[in-house]
Write a protein that holds these residues in place. Structure first.
Motif, PDB file in Angstrom:
ATOM      1  N   VAL A  49       0.983  -1.225  -0.205  1.00 45.65           N
ATOM      2  CA  VAL A  49      -0.013   0.322  -0.186  1.00 45.65           C
ATOM      3  C   VAL A  49       0.437   1.657  -0.020  1.00 45.65           C
ATOM      4  O   VAL A  49       0.304   2.356  -0.108  1.00 45.65           O
ATOM      5  N   LEU A  50       2.149   1.110   0.301  1.00 45.57           N
ATOM      6  CA  LEU A  50       2.788   2.376  -0.045  1.00 45.57           C
ATOM      7  C   LEU A  50       4.218   2.476  -1.070  1.00 45.57           C
ATOM      8  O   LEU A  50       4.416   1.179  -0.675  1.00 45.57           O
ATOM      9  N   THR A  51       4.821   3.125  -1.398  1.00 44.94           N
ATOM     10  CA  THR A  51       5.883   3.712  -2.232  1.00 44.94           C
ATOM     11  C   THR A  51       7.131   2.763  -1.537  1.00 44.94           C
ATOM     12  O   THR A  51       7.391   2.421   0.005  1.00 44.94           O
ATOM     13  N   THR A  52       7.760   2.391  -2.505  1.00 47.73           N
ATOM     14  CA  THR A  52       8.950   1.594  -2.369  1.00 47.73           C
ATOM     15  C   THR A  52       9.831   2.722  -1.095  1.00 47.73           C
ATOM     16  O   THR A  52      10.783   1.997  -0.674  1.00 47.73           O
ATOM     17  N   ASP A  53       9.789   3.737  -1.780  1.00 50.61           N
ATOM     18  CA  ASP A  53      10.944   4.640  -0.843  1.00 50.61           C
ATOM     19  C   ASP A  53      10.633   4.940   0.498  1.00 50.61           C
ATOM     20  O   ASP A  53      11.045   4.420   1.476  1.00 50.61           O
ATOM     21  N   THR A  54       9.194   4.829   0.689  1.00 50.83           N
ATOM     22  CA  THR A  54       8.559   5.026   2.140  1.00 50.83           C
ATOM     23  C   THR A  54       8.713   3.825   3.052  1.00 50.83           C
ATOM     24  O   THR A  54       9.234   3.785   4.171  1.00 50.83           O
ATOM     25  N   VAL A  55       9.037   2.768   2.350  1.00 54.95           N
ATOM     26  CA  VAL A  55       8.981   1.873   3.187  1.00 54.95           C
ATOM     27  C   VAL A  55      10.196   1.082   3.582  1.00 54.95           C
ATOM     28  O   VAL A  55      10.346   0.088   3.872  1.00 54.95           O
ATOM     29  N   VAL A  56      10.797   1.879   2.395  1.00 55.43           N
ATOM     30  CA  VAL A  56      12.588   1.727   3.031  1.00 55.43           C
ATOM     31  C   VAL A  56      12.848   1.966   3.945  1.00 55.43           C
ATOM     32  O   VAL A  56      13.883   1.258   5.434  1.00 55.43           O
ATOM     33  N   VAL A  57      12.199   2.798   4.891  1.00 57.97           N
ATOM     34  CA  VAL A  57      12.438   3.821   5.319  1.00 57.97           C
ATOM     35  C   VAL A  57      11.979   3.506   7.046  1.00 57.97           C
ATOM     36  O   VAL A  57      12.340   2.954   7.603  1.00 57.97           O
ATOM     37  N   LEU A  58      10.816   3.257   6.922  1.00 52.60           N
ATOM     38  CA  LEU A  58       9.700   2.698   7.723  1.00 52.60           C
ATOM     39  C   LEU A  58       9.509   1.164   8.032  1.00 52.60           C
ATOM     40  O   LEU A  58       9.819   0.952   9.563  1.00 52.60           O
ATOM     41  N   SER A  59      10.098   0.431   7.194  1.00 49.31           N
ATOM     42  CA  SER A  59      10.085  -0.976   7.323  1.00 49.31           C
ATOM     43  C   SER A  59      11.507  -1.531   8.037  1.00 49.31           C
ATOM     44  O   SER A  59      11.172  -2.015   9.454  1.00 49.31           O
ATOM     45  N   PRO A  60      12.673  -1.275   8.402  1.00 47.43           N
ATOM     46  CA  PRO A  60      13.569  -1.194   9.723  1.00 47.43           C
ATOM     47  C   PRO A  60      13.290  -0.790  11.181  1.00 47.43           C
ATOM     48  O   PRO A  60      13.887  -1.204  12.463  1.00 47.43           O
ATOM     49  N   ILE A  61      12.196   0.695  10.749  1.00 52.05           N
ATOM     50  CA  ILE A  61      12.623   1.293  11.751  1.00 52.05           C
ATOM     51  C   ILE A  61      11.291   1.080  13.605  1.00 52.05           C
ATOM     52  O   ILE A  61      11.313   0.703  14.068  1.00 52.05           O
ATOM     53  N   LEU A  62      10.420   0.253  12.017  1.00 52.96           N
ATOM     54  CA  LEU A  62       9.492  -0.772  12.841  1.00 52.96           C
ATOM     55  C   LEU A  62       9.786  -1.758  13.334  1.00 52.96           C
ATOM     56  O   LEU A  62       9.333  -2.508  14.520  1.00 52.96           O
ATOM     57  N   MET A  63      10.511  -2.560  12.433  1.00 51.34           N
ATOM     58  CA  MET A  63      10.944  -3.918  13.254  1.00 51.34           C
ATOM     59  C   MET A  63      12.152  -3.979  14.178  1.00 51.34           C
ATOM     60  O   MET A  63      11.923  -4.318  15.274  1.00 51.34           O
ATOM     61  N   TYR A  64      13.070  -2.987  14.054  1.00 54.77           N
ATOM     62  CA  TYR A  64      13.378  -2.490  15.335  1.00 54.77           C
ATOM     63  C   TYR A  64      13.012  -1.854  16.592  1.00 54.77           C
ATOM     64  O   TYR A  64      13.709  -1.902  17.688  1.00 54.77           O
ATOM     65  N   GLY A  65      11.926  -1.092  16.228  1.00 59.32           N
ATOM     66  CA  GLY A  65      10.888  -0.607  17.385  1.00 59.32           C
ATOM     67  C   GLY A  65      10.184  -2.016  17.994  1.00 59.32           C
ATOM     68  O   GLY A  65       9.960  -1.812  19.716  1.00 59.32           O
ATOM     69  N   VAL A  66       9.629  -2.560  16.919  1.00 54.90           N
ATOM     70  CA  VAL A  66       9.103  -4.180  17.577  1.00 54.90           C
ATOM     71  C   VAL A  66      10.606  -5.201  18.823  1.00 54.90           C
ATOM     72  O   VAL A  66       9.729  -5.366  19.433  1.00 54.90           O
ATOM     73  N   LEU A  67      11.699  -5.152  17.856  1.00 56.46           N
ATOM     74  CA  LEU A  67      12.318  -5.734  18.927  1.00 56.46           C
ATOM     75  C   LEU A  67      12.630  -4.835  20.460  1.00 56.46           C
ATOM     76  O   LEU A  67      12.717  -5.555  21.236  1.00 56.46           O
ATOM     77  N   GLY A  68      12.650  -3.512  20.055  1.00 55.90           N
ATOM     78  CA  GLY A  68      13.011  -3.224  21.163  1.00 55.90           C
ATOM     79  C   GLY A  68      12.160  -2.831  22.474  1.00 55.90           C
ATOM     80  O   GLY A  68      12.486  -2.814  23.358  1.00 55.90           O
ATOM     81  N   ALA A  69      10.799  -2.802  22.277  1.00 58.13           N
ATOM     82  CA  ALA A  69       9.443  -3.341  22.491  1.00 58.13           C
ATOM     83  C   ALA A  69       9.487  -4.494  23.307  1.00 58.13           C
ATOM     84  O   ALA A  69       8.940  -4.735  24.711  1.00 58.13           O
ATOM     85  N   LEU A  70      10.141  -5.463  22.768  1.00 59.44           N
ATOM     86  CA  LEU A  70       9.787  -6.705  22.670  1.00 59.44           C
ATOM     87  C   LEU A  70      10.871  -7.066  24.010  1.00 59.44           C
ATOM     88  O   LEU A  70      10.680  -7.688  25.004  1.00 59.44           O
ATOM     89  N   ILE A  71      12.104  -6.492  23.997  1.00 60.35           N
ATOM     90  CA  ILE A  71      13.083  -6.533  25.054  1.00 60.35           C
ATOM     91  C   ILE A  71      12.666  -5.988  26.109  1.00 60.35           C
ATOM     92  O   ILE A  71      13.003  -6.589  26.788  1.00 60.35           O
ATOM     93  N   LEU A  72      12.518  -4.820  25.776  1.00 54.86           N
ATOM     94  CA  LEU A  72      12.036  -4.102  27.447  1.00 54.86           C
ATOM     95  C   LEU A  72      11.097  -4.802  28.045  1.00 54.86           C
ATOM     96  O   LEU A  72      11.295  -5.078  29.256  1.00 54.86           O
ATOM     97  N   TRP A  73      10.062  -5.001  27.832  1.00 55.43           N
ATOM     98  CA  TRP A  73       9.217  -6.275  28.108  1.00 55.43           C
ATOM     99  C   TRP A  73       9.623  -7.764  28.435  1.00 55.43           C
ATOM    100  O   TRP A  73       9.199  -7.955  29.790  1.00 55.43           O
ATOM    101  N   THR A  74      10.342  -7.972  27.880  1.00 53.77           N
ATOM    102  CA  THR A  74      11.225  -8.825  28.718  1.00 53.77           C
ATOM    103  C   THR A  74      11.848  -8.560  30.224  1.00 53.77           C
ATOM    104  O   THR A  74      11.539  -9.858  30.379  1.00 53.77           O
TER     105      THR A  74
END
Length: 205
Positions: free
Chosen positions: A160-185
């Protein structure tokens, strides 16, 4: 810092720089994807021994390389590939819930001990306690569900988004989830340990 640089910053810079040079979206994405592979290889070499964590890293490294080289040559396919691998890790977590010991037991042993025989034996011995087993299974369930949901969201964004947008958003989302999981754990592990100590003290009293 090196992991963030190689997995977030370097791919974005590489993609944008190559696009400015006239490279296609697919070629720029493929080149930028080499940085996370390099990061995984560096960690494998740095550890210099093959434990459970290294095996999981190596398996996903091989899957990433194979899918990138022989998969469909489209930008969406490359973006979906990264997300699908996250989802595969989530499914792996959930699948190990029916194994003798779930995946987070081995990850916990990797990061909560110093690797010596004594600390490893201590960690293995903790499995005899019901509270420890329940905590480890809960952590594995949360990580599995979170990564499956994260993968689903990232796959949807690729369409649903352009490639340029996903290239920036995808790693931010990935590491945001990872950071939240580490904090919760970390917080959940400390709370579970405190409750275990309180139960032990009550039983001793």
């Amino acid at each position: 810092m090196l992991t963030i640089a190689l997995n977030v910053v370097a791919p974005i810079i590489t993609y944008n720089a190559l696009r400015d040079q006239g490279w296609s979206e697919f070629a720029a994405l493929l080149a930028g994807g080499a940085w996370p592979v390099l990061d995984s290889a560096v960690h494998l070499v740095w550890r210099r021994r093959l434990d459970e964590f290294a095996v999981v890293t190596l398996v996903f490294l091989v899957i990433t390389a194979v899918v990138s080289l022989i998969g469909s040559h489209s930008t969406q396919a490359l973006l979906v590939k990264d997300s699908a691998i996250s989802g595969l890790f989530g499914l792996l977590c959930l699948a190990t819930l029916v194994a003798p010991r779930p995946l987070m037991f081995y990850f916990g042993r990797k990061f909560a001990t110093d690797g010596t025989a004594a600390s490893t034996a201590w960690w293995n011995g903790m499995w005899q306690y019901e509270g420890f087993r329940n905590t480890t299974r809960t952590m594995t369930t949360v990580w599995g569900v979170a990564y499956c949901l994260e993968a689903a969201v990232r796959i949807a964004l690729a369409y649903v988004l352009t490639t340029d947008t996903v290239v920036v958003l995808s790693p931010i989302l990935m590491y945001g989830v990872l950071g939240a999981l580490i904090l919760w754990t970390t917080m959940y592990g400390k709370r579970s340990r405190r409750r275990g100590e309180e139960r032990a003290a009550a039983a001793a009293g």
